[in-house]
Scaffold this motif. Structure first.
Motif, PDB file in Angstrom:
ATOM      1  N   GLU A 225      52.467  19.519  42.504  1.00  0.00           N
ATOM      2  CA  GLU A 225      53.359  19.764  43.638  1.00  0.00           C
ATOM      3  C   GLU A 225      53.935  18.464  44.188  1.00  0.00           C
ATOM      4  O   GLU A 225      55.081  18.433  44.651  1.00  0.00           O
ATOM      5  CB  GLU A 225      52.606  20.515  44.735  1.00  0.00           C
ATOM      6  N   ARG A 226      53.160  17.396  44.136  1.00  0.00           N
ATOM      7  CA  ARG A 226      53.616  16.103  44.673  1.00  0.00           C
ATOM      8  C   ARG A 226      54.374  15.265  43.645  1.00  0.00           C
ATOM      9  O   ARG A 226      54.994  14.262  43.990  1.00  0.00           O
ATOM     10  CB  ARG A 226      52.418  15.295  45.179  1.00  0.00           C
TER      11      ARG A 226
ATOM     12  N   ARG B 113      46.954  21.357  40.841  1.00  0.00           N
ATOM     13  CA  ARG B 113      48.122  21.997  41.468  1.00  0.00           C
ATOM     14  C   ARG B 113      48.756  21.066  42.497  1.00  0.00           C
ATOM     15  O   ARG B 113      49.981  20.920  42.543  1.00  0.00           O
ATOM     16  CB  ARG B 113      47.706  23.325  42.112  1.00  0.00           C
ATOM     17  N   GLN B 114      47.933  20.433  43.325  1.00  0.00           N
ATOM     18  CA  GLN B 114      48.463  19.506  44.328  1.00  0.00           C
ATOM     19  C   GLN B 114      49.132  18.308  43.672  1.00  0.00           C
ATOM     20  O   GLN B 114      50.171  17.823  44.138  1.00  0.00           O
ATOM     21  CB  GLN B 114      47.341  19.047  45.252  1.00  0.00           C
ATOM     22  N   THR B 115      48.542  17.830  42.570  1.00  0.00           N
ATOM     23  CA  THR B 115      49.146  16.716  41.836  1.00  0.00           C
ATOM     24  C   THR B 115      50.530  17.099  41.335  1.00  0.00           C
ATOM     25  O   THR B 115      51.489  16.322  41.455  1.00  0.00           O
ATOM     26  CB  THR B 115      48.258  16.316  40.641  1.00  0.00           C
TER      27      THR B 115
ATOM     28  N   PRO C 180      42.866  23.478  42.223  1.00  0.00           N
ATOM     29  CA  PRO C 180      43.528  22.949  43.428  1.00  0.00           C
ATOM     30  C   PRO C 180      43.979  21.498  43.295  1.00  0.00           C
ATOM     31  O   PRO C 180      45.083  21.139  43.736  1.00  0.00           O
ATOM     32  CB  PRO C 180      42.452  23.093  44.510  1.00  0.00           C
ATOM     33  N   GLU C 181      43.163  20.668  42.660  1.00  0.00           N
ATOM     34  CA  GLU C 181      43.515  19.249  42.534  1.00  0.00           C
ATOM     35  C   GLU C 181      44.723  19.059  41.613  1.00  0.00           C
ATOM     36  O   GLU C 181      45.652  18.309  41.938  1.00  0.00           O
ATOM     37  CB  GLU C 181      42.321  18.462  42.000  1.00  0.00           C
TER      38      GLU C 181
ATOM     39  N   ASN D 186      50.393  33.360  53.020  1.00  0.00           N
ATOM     40  CA  ASN D 186      51.217  32.267  52.503  1.00  0.00           C
ATOM     41  C   ASN D 186      52.699  32.582  52.652  1.00  0.00           C
ATOM     42  O   ASN D 186      53.148  33.682  52.317  1.00  0.00           O
ATOM     43  CB  ASN D 186      50.882  31.997  51.035  1.00  0.00           C
TER      44      ASN D 186
ATOM     45  N   GLU E 194      60.339  20.533  45.385  1.00  0.00           N
ATOM     46  CA  GLU E 194      59.305  19.912  44.557  1.00  0.00           C
ATOM     47  C   GLU E 194      59.586  20.169  43.077  1.00  0.00           C
ATOM     48  O   GLU E 194      60.095  21.221  42.701  1.00  0.00           O
ATOM     49  CB  GLU E 194      57.916  20.408  44.963  1.00  0.00           C
TER      50      GLU E 194
ATOM     51  N   SER F 211      46.356  31.017  46.540  1.00  0.00           N
ATOM     52  CA  SER F 211      47.464  30.131  46.916  1.00  0.00           C
ATOM     53  C   SER F 211      48.842  30.773  46.726  1.00  0.00           C
ATOM     54  O   SER F 211      49.856  30.165  47.070  1.00  0.00           O
ATOM     55  CB  SER F 211      47.393  28.831  46.098  1.00  0.00           C
TER      56      SER F 211
END
Length: 328
Positions: free
Chosen positions: A281-282, A277-279, A274-275, A95, A197, A59
């Motif tokens: 980021e948001r 990291r996305q949390t 990944p989960e 990326n 972010e 990523s």
């Protein structure tokens, strides 16, 4: 030795090995692509960020800039080479690099842009960032010998052979301190004024940026009692190590060193998920207290600060120059 130590830290080892494979692939590809260029000996490509720290993953983007040793504009001289470099890099690390304009395959500067005007009115935020990251976490993608020569030249701007022996490299230390404070200030600007972010940036500020800063302090402290010329040489050797590795190599036997690595291992494992990291980021700042992964990392970040403070006290006696220099 350090690679063997990483065997006990799976997230760190995985990132280190991935970074090493990717760097080798990039270096081979660039060497092949540029071998026919008449300007190949004037081009040096530097990477910083996760690839410079040995912490890259699938990523990760590739923070880089190109040094072109010429008084002529790069776009007028090596436009085809720049296109080739971008094509090669995009094929290996697809990326997209951040949008600040400080890094990217389209950023081509002269070495004098980051070497001169240190602390002057023309010393821009981009120049400070490129200069300090070059030293603190930079490595080469193309032009290893030139990269190392540039590093010596840059350090020589901070450490003068005519300076007093047995004294801290205060000019360098002050710029490291200034840059770290710039990072913290810049963070607030990006999230408040530019709506960048928040969550992941905050986590990185608490861990990777902190290690970046601390490992720079360490390099200065470890060379405090040397003659100026030897200080110049030894600091360059310290910058051969990545930040976390620098802390380990300075004090492998300290229990605080082990704790630093444990805390950083946890951080890297979390942001590599990944989960999670996305949390992050948001995550909006207003919701931070309702986010368990962030709350845990916040607590671990506070603990890291305490452990690093103790590390500094254990490694250097109270009369060591570094303690006073960090205050005055």
């Amino acid at each position: 030795m350090y690679k063997h130590v990483l065997a006990g830290y799976p997230a760190l080892l995985k990132a280190n090995e991935f970074t090493e494979r990717q760097l080798n692939k990039i270096r081979r590809a660039l060497d092949s692509e540029l071998q026919g260029s008449p300007y190949k000996d004037q081009i040096t490509i530097v990477t910083v960020g996760s690839y410079g720290r040995g912490e890259a993953s699938e990523s990760s983007d590739l923070d880089l800039y190109i040094l072109f040793n010429s008084d002529r504009d790069a776009e007028d001289v090596i436009s085809s080479e720049l296109s080739s470099i971008k094509r090669v890099l995009d094929s290996i690390v697809p990326n997209e690099t951040g949008s600040t304009g400080t890094f990217g395959a389209n950023v081509c500067i002269r070495f004098s842009d980051i070497q001169n005007n240190i602390g002057g009115k023309n010393d821009t935020n981009a120049d400070i960032t490129r200069r300090l990251l070059f030293l603190l976490e930079g490595t080469w993608l193309y032009g290893n010998k030139r990269f190392r020569s540039y590093r010596q030249d840059l350090l020589a701007r901070y450490i003068k052979p005519s300076g007093s022996d047995g004294k801290l490299a205060r000019f360098l230390l002050n710029d490291i301190i200034r840059y770290y404070r710039t990072i913290a200030t810049d963070f607030e600007h990006k999230v408040s004024d530019q709506n960048k972010e928040w969550g992941l940036r905050q986590a990185k500020l608490r861990f990777s940026r902190k290690i970046l800063y601390f490992s720079g302090i360490l390099a200065v402290a470890e060379t405090a009692d040397l003659p100026q010329q030897q200080t110049l040489e030894k600091i360059s050797d310290w910058f051969d190590y990545q930040g976390l590795e620098r802390i380990y190599e300075a004090a492998p036997g300290l229990q605080q060193t082990r704790k630093v690595m444990e805390l950083y291992e946890h951080f890297l494992a979390q942001i590599s998920d990944p989960e999670i990291r996305q949390t992050l980021e948001r995550l909006e700042k207003e919701e931070r207290d309702n986010c368990p992964p962030y709350c845990e990392l916040r607590e671990k970040g506070v603990e890291l600060s305490s452990v690093l403070t103790e590390w500094l006290k254990e490694q250097y006696p109270a009369e060591h120059q570094i303690h006073q220099a960090l205050l005055f």
